[in-house]
Scaffold this motif. Sequence first.
Motif, short mmCIF file in Angstrom:
data_model
loop_
_atom_site.label_atom_id
_atom_site.label_comp_id
_atom_site.label_asym_id
_atom_site.label_seq_id
_atom_site.Cartn_x
_atom_site.Cartn_y
_atom_site.Cartn_z
N LYS A 255 0.83 -1.20 0.00
CA LYS A 255 0.00 0.00 0.00
C LYS A 255 0.86 1.25 0.00
O LYS A 255 2.00 1.24 0.48
CB LYS A 255 -0.93 0.00 1.22
CG LYS A 255 -2.03 -1.05 1.15
CD LYS A 255 -2.98 -0.91 2.32
CE LYS A 255 -4.08 -1.96 2.25
NZ LYS A 255 -4.97 -1.77 1.09
N ALA A 256 0.31 2.31 -0.56
CA ALA A 256 0.94 3.63 -0.51
C ALA A 256 -0.10 4.61 0.04
O ALA A 256 -1.31 4.39 -0.08
CB ALA A 256 1.41 4.06 -1.89
N ASN A 257 0.39 5.69 0.64
CA ASN A 257 -0.49 6.71 1.20
C ASN A 257 -0.61 7.88 0.22
O ASN A 257 0.39 8.49 -0.17
CB ASN A 257 0.05 7.21 2.54
CG ASN A 257 -0.02 6.14 3.61
OD1 ASN A 257 -0.92 5.31 3.60
ND2 ASN A 257 0.93 6.14 4.53
N LEU A 258 -1.83 8.21 -0.16
CA LEU A 258 -2.11 9.28 -1.11
C LEU A 258 -2.78 10.43 -0.36
O LEU A 258 -3.79 10.23 0.33
CB LEU A 258 -3.04 8.79 -2.23
CG LEU A 258 -2.43 7.89 -3.33
CD1 LEU A 258 -1.84 6.62 -2.77
CD2 LEU A 258 -3.49 7.56 -4.39
N THR A 259 -2.21 11.63 -0.48
CA THR A 259 -2.74 12.80 0.25
C THR A 259 -2.73 14.04 -0.65
O THR A 259 -1.95 14.13 -1.61
CB THR A 259 -1.90 13.11 1.50
OG1 THR A 259 -0.54 13.33 1.11
CG2 THR A 259 -1.94 11.95 2.49
N GLY A 260 -3.63 15.00 -0.33
CA GLY A 260 -3.58 16.33 -0.93
C GLY A 260 -4.08 16.44 -2.34
O GLY A 260 -3.88 17.48 -2.98
N HIS A 261 -4.74 15.40 -2.88
CA HIS A 261 -5.23 15.50 -4.25
C HIS A 261 -6.54 16.28 -4.30
O HIS A 261 -7.24 16.42 -3.30
CB HIS A 261 -5.39 14.09 -4.84
CG HIS A 261 -4.08 13.37 -4.96
ND1 HIS A 261 -3.63 12.48 -3.99
CD2 HIS A 261 -3.11 13.42 -5.90
CE1 HIS A 261 -2.45 12.01 -4.35
NE2 HIS A 261 -2.09 12.57 -5.51
N THR A 262 -6.85 16.80 -5.47
CA THR A 262 -7.98 17.71 -5.62
C THR A 262 -9.29 17.08 -5.18
O THR A 262 -10.10 17.70 -4.49
CB THR A 262 -8.08 18.17 -7.09
OG1 THR A 262 -6.84 18.77 -7.47
CG2 THR A 262 -9.20 19.18 -7.26
N ASP A 263 -9.52 15.86 -5.59
CA ASP A 263 -10.75 15.15 -5.21
C ASP A 263 -10.42 14.18 -4.08
O ASP A 263 -9.52 13.35 -4.21
CB ASP A 263 -11.32 14.40 -6.41
CG ASP A 263 -12.76 13.94 -6.17
OD1 ASP A 263 -13.02 13.33 -5.11
OD2 ASP A 263 -13.62 14.21 -7.03
N GLY A 264 -11.13 14.29 -2.97
CA GLY A 264 -10.83 13.48 -1.81
C GLY A 264 -10.92 11.99 -2.04
O GLY A 264 -10.29 11.20 -1.31
N VAL A 265 -11.70 11.55 -3.07
CA VAL A 265 -11.80 10.12 -3.33
C VAL A 265 -10.45 9.52 -3.74
O VAL A 265 -10.22 8.31 -3.62
CB VAL A 265 -12.88 9.84 -4.41
CG1 VAL A 265 -12.38 10.26 -5.79
CG2 VAL A 265 -13.30 8.38 -4.40
N ASN A 266 -9.55 10.38 -4.22
CA ASN A 266 -8.22 9.92 -4.64
C ASN A 266 -7.22 9.91 -3.48
O ASN A 266 -6.04 9.61 -3.70
CB ASN A 266 -7.67 10.82 -5.75
CG ASN A 266 -8.47 10.70 -7.03
OD1 ASN A 266 -9.02 9.64 -7.32
ND2 ASN A 266 -8.56 11.78 -7.80
N ASN A 267 -7.67 10.26 -2.28
CA ASN A 267 -6.78 10.26 -1.12
C ASN A 267 -7.08 9.04 -0.24
O ASN A 267 -8.22 8.58 -0.14
CB ASN A 267 -6.96 11.54 -0.31
CG ASN A 267 -6.54 12.78 -1.07
OD1 ASN A 267 -5.59 12.74 -1.84
ND2 ASN A 267 -7.27 13.88 -0.88
N GLY A 268 -6.05 8.53 0.41
CA GLY A 268 -6.21 7.38 1.29
C GLY A 268 -5.08 6.40 1.10
O GLY A 268 -4.03 6.72 0.52
N SER A 269 -5.28 5.20 1.57
CA SER A 269 -4.28 4.14 1.45
C SER A 269 -4.77 3.12 0.43
O SER A 269 -5.82 2.51 0.61
CB SER A 269 -4.06 3.46 2.81
OG SER A 269 -3.11 2.43 2.70
N PHE A 270 -4.01 2.94 -0.65
CA PHE A 270 -4.42 2.05 -1.74
C PHE A 270 -3.29 1.11 -2.13
O PHE A 270 -2.11 1.45 -2.03
CB PHE A 270 -4.85 2.87 -2.97
CG PHE A 270 -6.02 3.79 -2.71
CD1 PHE A 270 -7.31 3.28 -2.61
CD2 PHE A 270 -5.83 5.15 -2.54
CE1 PHE A 270 -8.40 4.13 -2.36
CE2 PHE A 270 -6.90 6.00 -2.30
CZ PHE A 270 -8.18 5.48 -2.20
#
Length: 572
Positions: A255-270
Amino acid sequence: MATLPFPIASTQTDAKSPIDAQLMDAIRLNQEYLCTQVGGASGGGIINFKVNGYLTRIKALLEQGAGKYLDGGPISAAVTFAAAKLYLEKAGDSGTLEVDVLRHLELQHSISDIAAQYSGNTQSIGRLGSPLNTQSISLATPSINTLQIDRAKATLDVETISNLGNDLFLYVFDGTTLLDTDYAIGDSITFSGCTNAGNDGTYIISSVNYDGLPSVVVTNASGVQEIASPGTGNLDLFSFTFAASVNAEFSAGEKANLTGHTDGVNNGSFDIFKINQGGNNIWFKIAGGQTQGGAAGSVQCNRFLYSYGAAIDATQYIVGEKAEFSGHTSAVNDGQFNITAVVGSSITVYNDDLDGTTQGGAAGTSNTLRWLYAMNVDPTTDSNVQVGDGVTMSGHSSAVNDGIFTVTFVNRFAVNNIEVYNPAGIVQGGVAGLTLSNKRLVKFKEDFSASYLAGTSKVALEGIANLTDTDGREYDVIEINRGGFSNFNVVIDSASGVGVQTFSQGRVAREVRTIFIDRPKIEVEASASKRFLQKTTTATFAAGGVPADSILTMDILQVPEGLPSTMTLSLS
């Protein structure tokens, strides 16, 4: 037409003739004769093994032995087979159907006693190595800034939408090229622009390339059949683009941690799906994800580099095992984590708790999760215990030190010790516990060595005092007459299922071996382009054929995904 050895006259079978002993004897004797007419060596007959109905129940219980002895029968005369044909009526979605045929010869060899190849009393248990003092913790590779987010796969034009029943809908796409393996069961796919709004939305894929068509099947309670649809479909697989090639510390499956993207659905751990696919990118499967045209946000891996003051012993900290970390400035850096690299004075780990952080100064320690069991008997005598062997530990002061383990080292630093990897282990200061090798010597009073072949034979045990293994009914023979001279035995790997006994009881009922070198198998394509009536003839047979008075049984070793049903194996 071949003539039967015991002819039956038409006058014996007309409506007025009685059913007498002579007729019944002829039928019986002819049937016994026909039972011997199988295989390439005796006239080209055929033996069929068959399992009717769905194989899903067998698949669910394979580890509990549900695939054993599913069909079988006796062989009267010696047979040498020349061909094996495996047939599957309904293939399922993907995966493999693999079967084996075992030849059983009755032996009834009486057992005089059963002994562990090694037995020793534990004197103490200590952790391998000394604690390492952490000097700092850093990310294994820096976070990377996202330049844009695009769909990784091209938009698909929907051709038709069909109702398969039970809220299952088949979306067929234009063209003839099947969807590639990036489309998988369990992924989400988003449809839009369909004639009926009930067909639009994001759904979970339950089948790919159904009936050999470029298509997906999804569950959609609001679905409506469309003979010609103007809609489109997009796999929810997104490509995050960066300025430079993505470092290998971003590893597929982690998994990687995604933060600060324009749309919140693209943020999180995926989960990372792929990296550097035709550019500087990482692919993520994000249900309902959105594209992003400009730079915003960042991606951080969950691998951390723990640095120390001296070189790390790579024979103690092993890639693929876990190490234990404690006492760091932030508790999120403490725990048991998988080691991904050991280089110089640093250890890289994957923090699967997904909340690790950096640490600038010295604090905390790391320890191995390997344990040295000091024994009262040298385990190397006569090669009784070797790396890779299974051992059963029992009766220790703490139950966490008991169990079945794989030997990782023998006599490290000194004599009389066995090393194992045990994430739950703890120190034991005094004498307590027993260690037994999982290799058992099944002993006889006379020499039966001609009946067995090491590395090929299996033995079926019956009537012994302590038979607890429920995983299978046969045990591999790994050595014969160990010790030489008048030591008559077979050595088996029992995985602790066969206890020791110091008295005569039980027997080796049968010697068992496969009749194949390469077993019959059908590889079901992920595309399922052939969903019905699949077959294969690729098996090869072991030399020597099948001796007379054998029993043949069929096992299923692997079952495809989905709903495979009704299989037949023909030997000729």
